[in-house]
Design an enzyme around this catalytic site. Sequence first.
Site, PDB file in Angstrom:
ATOM      1  N   SER A 141     -25.123 -16.900  17.076  1.00  0.00           N
ATOM      2  CA  SER A 141     -23.802 -16.351  17.349  1.00  0.00           C
ATOM      3  C   SER A 141     -23.231 -15.642  16.136  1.00  0.00           C
ATOM      4  CB  SER A 141     -22.856 -17.464  17.777  1.00  0.00           C
ATOM      5  OG  SER A 141     -22.473 -18.209  16.642  1.00  0.00           O
ATOM      6  N   LYS A 142     -22.150 -14.997  16.371  1.00  0.00           N
ATOM      7  CA  LYS A 142     -21.481 -14.173  15.373  1.00  0.00           C
ATOM      8  C   LYS A 142     -21.214 -14.926  14.059  1.00  0.00           C
ATOM      9  CE  LYS A 142     -20.030  -9.912  15.175  1.00  0.00           C
ATOM     10  NZ  LYS A 142     -20.811  -8.788  15.668  1.00  0.00           N
TER      11      LYS A 142
END
Length: 522
Positions: free
Chosen positions: A279-280
């Site tokens: 994820s980011k």
Amino acid sequence: MNTDTKIRVRFAPSPTGYLHVGSLRSALYNYLFARKNKGVFILKIEDTDRKRFVEGAVESLIGSLDWMGLKRDEGVFQSVEVKDDSEIVISSENYPGVLEVGKFGPYIQSEKLEIYKKYVEQLVEKGLAYYCFCGSERLEKMREEQISQKKPPMYDRHCLNKLSDKEIMEKLKNNEPYVIRLKVPKDRLIEFSDIVRGKISINTNTIDDQVLMKSDGFPTYHLANIIDDHEMQITHVIRGEEWLPSTPKHILLYEAFGWTAPEFAHLPLLLSTDKKKLSKRMGDVAVEDYIKNGYLKEAIINFVALLGWNPGEGETQEIFSLEELVDKFEINKVHKAGAVFDLKKLDWLNAQYIKKLSLDELFAKALPFLERKDFYKDWDIKNKDWNNIEKEEYLKKILAVEQERLVKLSDVGEENKFFFVEGKDISISPDEMRWKENSNQDTANNLNKAKEVLESISEENWNLQNIEKLLLESAGDKRGDLLFPLRAALTGEKRSPSPFQVAWVLGKQEAIKRIGKALEQL
RNA sequence: GGCCCUAUCGUCUAGUGGUUAGGACAGCAGGUUUUCAUCCUGUAAACAGGGGUUCGAUUCCCCUUAGGGCUACCA
């Protein structure tokens, strides 16, 4: 699966941001599978969520895919060469400048709202789906209660069981907001065979009455996906593992429509170093960031392809071109377990690909990165009287020296800024020029000796071979005594490429000037 | 919590009912080299645990454990 049916696969991103590396891998596997089997690779856009829509994301997604060289046969494009007149090309209604190519369009979900509505109403008529007027408040309260009673949160079918046909008609007539839910049958075991995971079975009692049509008139993923895949005659759905639990819903939907479901292949997730879904938060996940950071598309594709797949059978090759991947790819050799995305191997691969570039290619690719750097801009201004050819020659010499040392294109020049400053701005202490136990006088003597050697080489003969040969001859068996101070004098750095290379790049005049400057320090 | 999925070196992975469990990256140690990098050589490093099945299991089955995903009018 009928073997004479042409294989058709799709990549179906939703425009909520840039192309994620996990999505890139899904796209790549779809692409490889299509090419390997002489099938069709389609790009469609799943933009049914207006809340998460990001302006420009569709264009950016297409751009990244194009940059990666994953060519589509059908679907969404930004520009297209029309092969023959029979091909259908239309301009997207919702995205100016975007084209839709192929006879199974629209390929953008927000452009087929009427189609979804038509289909879902068929389901309502057949009694396989139903209207639901429950507001979010009621649903939330219901879920809270269920959770507090340790029951799985599921819709209680209030609108299916408590509402008469008359009441429903009334509510619809009064324009009350509604959704349409799938009436999931009870006590059934849904079984299917996934190409990478094998047999999967799920009891329908654990499946909620999925919303198919939202109150804003947009379909949910589940509905739109099934209708698209059916209309586009998709034969194989290759997608991330996060879709595995909802696949039974999709199978139920195919059944409800009376359609044959495609084959499914669920790919393992890409994980970050903490083993969570990538994820980011864990640094860069956007393909665009990797491009910006100086990774080559060949390296990214090579790396991502090997995350969750391997040709197997004792294959020890690590470097594969896209063509080789197409040749060797087999969907049933995809792994089941998630793969950690480890940058170290990407770095290594990238360095390998940089080493393979021709000097012209390297120059073309590296220049944009160089042009962004302050030290380059300063140098460029100071040397504005140079013509472009002279500049290009100089830069190519630097790149020839740097090529085997570069990990990323963005590293260009960073370790060798002394090529971009003037000799007078380089300062170095006698200690930094000292080889082993030598005195300052020894250093000076050696620098003078090196200076004489370089002075003896004419401009025409100023090439790497001559410089190296003559300096080594002069140094005899005491190489370090001569070469170390020379290298330090030319660069002002503790570490750098060889003095031969540096002198060659700098040119005779500049090299001699720098030695002179260093001699003044002693 | 419920449902589903997964499990070989730190990481990506190969592999088999009997193997010295192989490769790559990273690590470490040498070598080449004027420094750094490259390059070369070597080295350490894994079958999650417990039960079965079997003459024999890392491999097949079950359980446990661990990890992950899903559980939205998001995809």
